[in-house]
Design an enzyme around this catalytic site. Structure first.
Site, short mmCIF file in Angstrom:
data_model
loop_
_atom_site.label_atom_id
_atom_site.label_comp_id
_atom_site.label_asym_id
_atom_site.label_seq_id
_atom_site.Cartn_x
_atom_site.Cartn_y
_atom_site.Cartn_z
N GLN A 171 0.71 -1.24 -0.05
CA GLN A 171 0.09 -0.20 -0.11
C GLN A 171 0.74 1.06 0.08
O GLN A 171 2.13 1.43 0.17
CB GLN A 171 -0.77 0.08 1.24
CG GLN A 171 -0.21 -0.12 2.66
CD GLN A 171 -1.08 -0.46 3.79
OE1 GLN A 171 -2.36 -0.37 3.71
NE2 GLN A 171 -0.34 -1.22 4.55
N ASP A 206 -8.31 -5.06 13.43
CA ASP A 206 -7.82 -3.62 13.02
C ASP A 206 -7.33 -3.49 11.79
O ASP A 206 -6.36 -2.57 11.30
CB ASP A 206 -6.93 -3.12 14.00
CG ASP A 206 -6.78 -1.46 14.07
OD1 ASP A 206 -7.81 -0.81 13.68
OD2 ASP A 206 -5.75 -1.07 14.36
#
Lengths: 360, 360
Positions: free
Chosen positions: B145, B273
């Protein structure tokens, strides 16, 4: 009817080959039957406008320093798929043409201009915010201000006074902060609320069984609007202007404070919930700062020994305004001390400073 | 170099007299030495562009349905006073010309396009937000990413993964919510954190004296960036990947979860998360929903009886996505129940839903 304004920007690492890029994009505008008009930009890159079907209008600009901006304005109700197609085709083509030279591509959410329901309410520090507002619930011009209550999908109804977001139904943290963040004991106490027409503080304070709350709100139309449309904030406390342990005076707080001071009437807590910009009719208010000082001085005069004065300050980013306020606290006719707290008020979209002030 | 884009819109009650209005405005553009170019807008009102000094470019449009839009684009570093003068003069003149016919005047905060530091990070439900970002603190492209850490004046550093605001140093309410909002007892418990590379959950959980925390974060560059630039969030827990009561595995959580399930290893709390869009390398993830289900199924398998699974959901406005997620919870291989909570996370600027899930 609103105008939808789309933007698509390419930030480049180095200036691009303008003529090759423009040539590469031509077929896209031709397919969309948009008429090109190239403007003389005095050597500062390339600038063309395009007029299309149904009132569509576009601007393509290739800045000589290496930035390509594209704007597309079309009418609400225009074919969204066609507009998307144009933007997607343009983005894809520009990606191919500028391959390797792209630092950032940015396509902002569409700007909606001139719609019936205005969604843009900037922060106190002047930033652009788009709220999820879908309905104008209440709008009135009172003798003092423009009053709007707008519906936000997530925040509930929002009270906006003269263009400033005041309080939403989601904003219990505001009310708690301006009441001392749960660290104060209201039971049996005498409380004075300045402003507070949305009823939020009154609603919360009544639950804490004080001896008496006096609230002084200048604008009956704020009370009327909030009574009907901010029920989550005010509950039923505004249904009557007088209750077991409270009274709402629809008056300018300045003469009321003066009268209380003359009478020697005092309070355990004074909560200043007035709007940031004064709307009082007091002649002393040459400026916002003078008004703030006037209110502060009078409030401190009606504060009992050991009493506390609570108020909202400003957003954390307006550091100059906060410093100026704190300097003002050092120049009151009576010596005071203060503490402050930073609180996240949901609908404000910026962190907010609250003050607690007491006599030294 | 950025382009500053100013807008000024007049929403009218009724269509205006175009030729009189345009005539009335001409002197303003002449004074500014802007060259007018009137475009054929095919009967849909009046449309003119103006090219001025220093690359200034303006568009004046009077829509036949009663909306006047004005755009002014100029280069960063242009004379702000001159630009303000033009906008003020135009607003004043339009007010006079359209007197009595004005429903709303709107001048949005200036749009800053193509600046070095991008301030526009939309909400999950696609609204335009301008953050008070003044610095790019960290930017890396990992194998998984794009990772940015940007500095916000009020929120501290903000972690942005693939363009999504993940967590700011101000966002302890996020961490508290995803750990069960202070209602759980972590002392002596075994905890599994999926993702969590910013270290926020690990930092808070360690303080609660659990028996052991295992954290599985795929992206070492996220950990590296946050270790240095999100200290308010992670404290010193990321300084070492192993501590007294925790271990950070830099791995894809899918094979790790599978291994734990096979080994029969179980946890009291599993905290998901992970980023909203999967970046795992697991072949099963045909879609985001399949990935979510895969993680959920595996997590429930490693959950002890009486254990809890915590995760963030989405913004409250994305009701379809929330419903779909809740439907998914009804189709797991093991029956589960859930509760949810709406939380205000400061830097998100929208209310967020968090889930607690447990085996029935």
């Amino acid at each position: 009817m609103a105008v939808l304004h789309y933007t698509l920007d390419f930030k480049l690492r180095a200036p691009a080959d303008v003529s090759a890029t423009v040539r590469g994009l031509q077929s896209i505008f031709q397919e969309q039957e948009m008429t090109e008009n190239v403007h003389d930009s005095e050597g500062l890159g390339y600038l063309a406008t395009f007029v299309g079907k149904n009132g569509r209008f576009a601007i393509l600009r290739m800045h000589s320093h290496g930035l390509v901006t594209f704007d597309l304005q079309c009418l609400e109700g225009d074919d969204v798929a066609q507009v998307d197609n144009l933007l997607n085709a343009l983005e894809k083509k520009l990606k191919a043409l500028l391959d390797g030279n792209i630092q950032r591509i940015k396509r902002l959410p569409v700007l909606i201009r001139g719609s019936d329901v205005d969604r843009y309410w900037p922060t106190a520090d002047g930033r652009l915010m788009e709220y999820d507002i879908d309905e104008v619930v209440y709008e009135k011009d009172s003798a003092y201000q423009n009053i709007k209550i707008l519906h936000s999908r997530q925040f509930g109804n929002i009270l906006i006074l003269n263009g400033d977001v005041n309080l939403a139904e989601s904003d219990l943290p505001y009310t708690q902060a301006i009441m001392g963040s749960g660290k104060e004991h209201y039971a049996g106490k005498e409380v004075l609320i300045l402003g507070g027409g949305d009823g939020g503080i009154l609603h919360e304070a009544v639950k804490l069984k004080p001896k008496m709350i006096t609230m002084v709100e200048i604008d009956e139309l704020v009370i009327d609007g909030c009574r009907k449309h901010m029920r989550k904030t005010c509950g039923n406390v505004l249904d009557n202007l007088k209750g077991d342990c409270y009274e709402v005076l629809v008056q300018d707080c300045v003469p009321v404070l003066k009268k209380f001071a003359e009478q020697g009437r005092t309070f355990d807590y004074v909560i200043n919930d007035l709007t940031a910009v004064p709307i009082s009719t007091a002649p002393e208010e040459d400026s916002t700062w003078e008004f703030l000082r006037l209110i502060l001085d009078l409030s401190i005069r009606v504060l009992r020994p050991g009493g506390k004065y609570f108020t909202q300050g400003n957003c954390v980013n307006l550091t100059d305004a906060l410093s100026e306020y704190e300097m003002l606290l050092g120049r009151l006719s009576c010596k005071v001390d203060f503490s402050k707290e930073v609180v996240c008020v949901p609908s404000y979209m910026e962190l907010w400073v609250f003050y607690t002030i007491w006599k030294k």
